[in-house]
Motif scaffolding. Sequence first.
Motif, PDB file in Angstrom:
ATOM      1  N   ALA A   1      33.611 -26.645  47.763  1.00 41.58           N
ATOM      2  CA  ALA A   1      32.962 -27.038  46.509  1.00 41.58           C
ATOM      3  C   ALA A   1      31.458 -26.904  46.667  1.00 41.58           C
ATOM      4  O   ALA A   1      30.892 -27.310  47.673  1.00 41.58           O
ATOM      5  N   VAL A   2      30.804 -26.339  45.656  1.00 42.18           N
ATOM      6  CA  VAL A   2      29.371 -26.059  45.727  1.00 42.18           C
ATOM      7  C   VAL A   2      28.526 -27.296  45.462  1.00 42.18           C
ATOM      8  O   VAL A   2      27.512 -27.509  46.113  1.00 42.18           O
ATOM      9  N   GLY A   3      28.919 -28.114  44.516  1.00 43.31           N
ATOM     10  CA  GLY A   3      28.103 -29.271  44.156  1.00 43.31           C
ATOM     11  C   GLY A   3      27.061 -28.890  43.119  1.00 43.31           C
ATOM     12  O   GLY A   3      27.120 -27.832  42.498  1.00 43.31           O
ATOM     13  N   GLU A   4      26.059 -29.756  42.946  1.00 49.37           N
ATOM     14  CA  GLU A   4      25.065 -29.564  41.895  1.00 49.37           C
ATOM     15  C   GLU A   4      23.900 -28.664  42.306  1.00 49.37           C
ATOM     16  O   GLU A   4      23.203 -28.126  41.471  1.00 49.37           O
ATOM     17  N   LYS A   5      23.657 -28.521  43.586  1.00 50.19           N
ATOM     18  CA  LYS A   5      22.483 -27.771  44.060  1.00 50.19           C
ATOM     19  C   LYS A   5      22.895 -26.399  44.582  1.00 50.19           C
ATOM     20  O   LYS A   5      22.811 -26.110  45.770  1.00 50.19           O
ATOM     21  N   LYS A   6      23.309 -25.541  43.670  1.00 47.13           N
ATOM     22  CA  LYS A   6      23.824 -24.214  44.021  1.00 47.13           C
ATOM     23  C   LYS A   6      22.794 -23.386  44.793  1.00 47.13           C
ATOM     24  O   LYS A   6      23.131 -22.718  45.771  1.00 47.13           O
ATOM     25  N   ILE A   7      21.546 -23.441  44.384  1.00 45.29           N
ATOM     26  CA  ILE A   7      20.499 -22.658  45.058  1.00 45.29           C
ATOM     27  C   ILE A   7      20.348 -23.098  46.505  1.00 45.29           C
ATOM     28  O   ILE A   7      20.230 -22.265  47.412  1.00 45.29           O
ATOM     29  N   ASN A   8      20.374 -24.412  46.749  1.00 46.42           N
ATOM     30  CA  ASN A   8      20.265 -24.907  48.121  1.00 46.42           C
ATOM     31  C   ASN A   8      21.471 -24.503  48.950  1.00 46.42           C
ATOM     32  O   ASN A   8      21.345 -24.211  50.144  1.00 46.42           O
ATOM     33  N   VAL A   9      22.652 -24.465  48.336  1.00 49.72           N
ATOM     34  CA  VAL A   9      23.862 -24.046  49.046  1.00 49.72           C
ATOM     35  C   VAL A   9      23.730 -22.564  49.419  1.00 49.72           C
ATOM     36  O   VAL A   9      24.083 -22.176  50.542  1.00 49.72           O
ATOM     37  N   ILE A  10      23.222 -21.744  48.511  1.00 55.65           N
ATOM     38  CA  ILE A  10      23.011 -20.317  48.799  1.00 55.65           C
ATOM     39  C   ILE A  10      22.059 -20.170  49.980  1.00 55.65           C
ATOM     40  O   ILE A  10      22.272 -19.342  50.872  1.00 55.65           O
ATOM     41  N   LYS A  11      21.005 -20.981  50.013  1.00 51.24           N
ATOM     42  CA  LYS A  11      20.047 -20.926  51.125  1.00 51.24           C
ATOM     43  C   LYS A  11      20.732 -21.261  52.449  1.00 51.24           C
ATOM     44  O   LYS A  11      20.477 -20.603  53.462  1.00 51.24           O
ATOM     45  N   VAL A  12      21.613 -22.265  52.442  1.00 48.88           N
ATOM     46  CA  VAL A  12      22.319 -22.635  53.671  1.00 48.88           C
ATOM     47  C   VAL A  12      23.266 -21.512  54.094  1.00 48.88           C
ATOM     48  O   VAL A  12      23.362 -21.186  55.275  1.00 48.88           O
ATOM     49  N   VAL A  13      23.950 -20.894  53.127  1.00 48.39           N
ATOM     50  CA  VAL A  13      24.835 -19.770  53.443  1.00 48.39           C
ATOM     51  C   VAL A  13      24.041 -18.655  54.108  1.00 48.39           C
ATOM     52  O   VAL A  13      24.460 -18.095  55.123  1.00 48.39           O
ATOM     53  N   ARG A  14      22.872 -18.350  53.562  1.00 47.66           N
ATOM     54  CA  ARG A  14      22.029 -17.293  54.146  1.00 47.66           C
ATOM     55  C   ARG A  14      21.596 -17.662  55.560  1.00 47.66           C
ATOM     56  O   ARG A  14      21.569 -16.823  56.448  1.00 47.66           O
ATOM     57  N   GLU A  15      21.252 -18.939  55.763  1.00 45.23           N
ATOM     58  CA  GLU A  15      20.810 -19.404  57.082  1.00 45.23           C
ATOM     59  C   GLU A  15      21.941 -19.307  58.104  1.00 45.23           C
ATOM     60  O   GLU A  15      21.747 -18.853  59.226  1.00 45.23           O
ATOM     61  N   VAL A  16      23.129 -19.717  57.702  1.00 46.69           N
ATOM     62  CA  VAL A  16      24.264 -19.783  58.617  1.00 46.69           C
ATOM     63  C   VAL A  16      24.841 -18.399  58.906  1.00 46.69           C
ATOM     64  O   VAL A  16      25.256 -18.125  60.026  1.00 46.69           O
ATOM     65  N   THR A  17      24.861 -17.522  57.902  1.00 54.66           N
ATOM     66  CA  THR A  17      25.549 -16.237  58.054  1.00 54.66           C
ATOM     67  C   THR A  17      24.628 -15.036  58.170  1.00 54.66           C
ATOM     68  O   THR A  17      25.080 -13.971  58.520  1.00 54.66           O
ATOM     69  N   SER A  18      23.389 -15.190  57.844  1.00 54.28           N
ATOM     70  CA  SER A  18      22.413 -14.096  57.774  1.00 54.28           C
ATOM     71  C   SER A  18      22.803 -13.036  56.733  1.00 54.28           C
ATOM     72  O   SER A  18      22.477 -11.872  56.875  1.00 54.28           O
ATOM     73  N   LEU A  19      23.523 -13.454  55.687  1.00 50.76           N
ATOM     74  CA  LEU A  19      23.836 -12.560  54.571  1.00 50.76           C
ATOM     75  C   LEU A  19      22.592 -12.378  53.708  1.00 50.76           C
ATOM     76  O   LEU A  19      21.697 -13.219  53.716  1.00 50.76           O
ATOM     77  N   GLY A  20      22.576 -11.318  52.939  1.00 45.32           N
ATOM     78  CA  GLY A  20      21.511 -11.109  51.978  1.00 45.32           C
ATOM     79  C   GLY A  20      21.685 -12.053  50.799  1.00 45.32           C
ATOM     80  O   GLY A  20      22.711 -12.724  50.659  1.00 45.32           O
ATOM     81  N   LEU A  21      20.699 -12.110  49.935  1.00 49.91           N
ATOM     82  CA  LEU A  21      20.722 -13.028  48.800  1.00 49.91           C
ATOM     83  C   LEU A  21      21.928 -12.780  47.886  1.00 49.91           C
ATOM     84  O   LEU A  21      22.644 -13.705  47.524  1.00 49.91           O
TER      85      LEU A  21
END
Length: 130
Positions: free
Chosen positions: A70-90
């Motif tokens: 579940a993403v929660g209310e802070k989708k942008i912050n979740v995207i940032k964590v995904v990028r940090e953890v996986t090194s995926l592009g935006l």
Amino acid sequence: MSELTQQQVIEYIKGISVLELSQLVKALEQELGVSAAAAMPMAVAGGAAAGGGAAAPAEEQTEFTVTLTAVGEKKINVIKVVREVTSLGLKEAKDLVEAAPKAVKEGVTKDEAEAIRKKFEEVGAKVEVK
């Protein structure tokens, strides 16, 4: 048409994103009728048979998969964590978050899985570690 060398294939794979690599693996699995995941359970079963029956069930799981549920209310912050953890592009990170529930990282240690879980929970997302 010239033949591709193994080195050319490796160079191609090194140049693509993780998401594209995942899609390539799925396409190869479908095209060839195989599964990349099938080799691992066989190796585990083979190791258990060789090691004896009594000790095998007592072994602790060493590789975990972290799944964003579940993403929660802070989708942008979740995207940032995904990028940090996986090194995926935006774009890849955004696509992953929008496709939840989705595996974020596979084959990680228990400590790394817990660290990842903590990062996601700090931004309001829910993850599952298996």
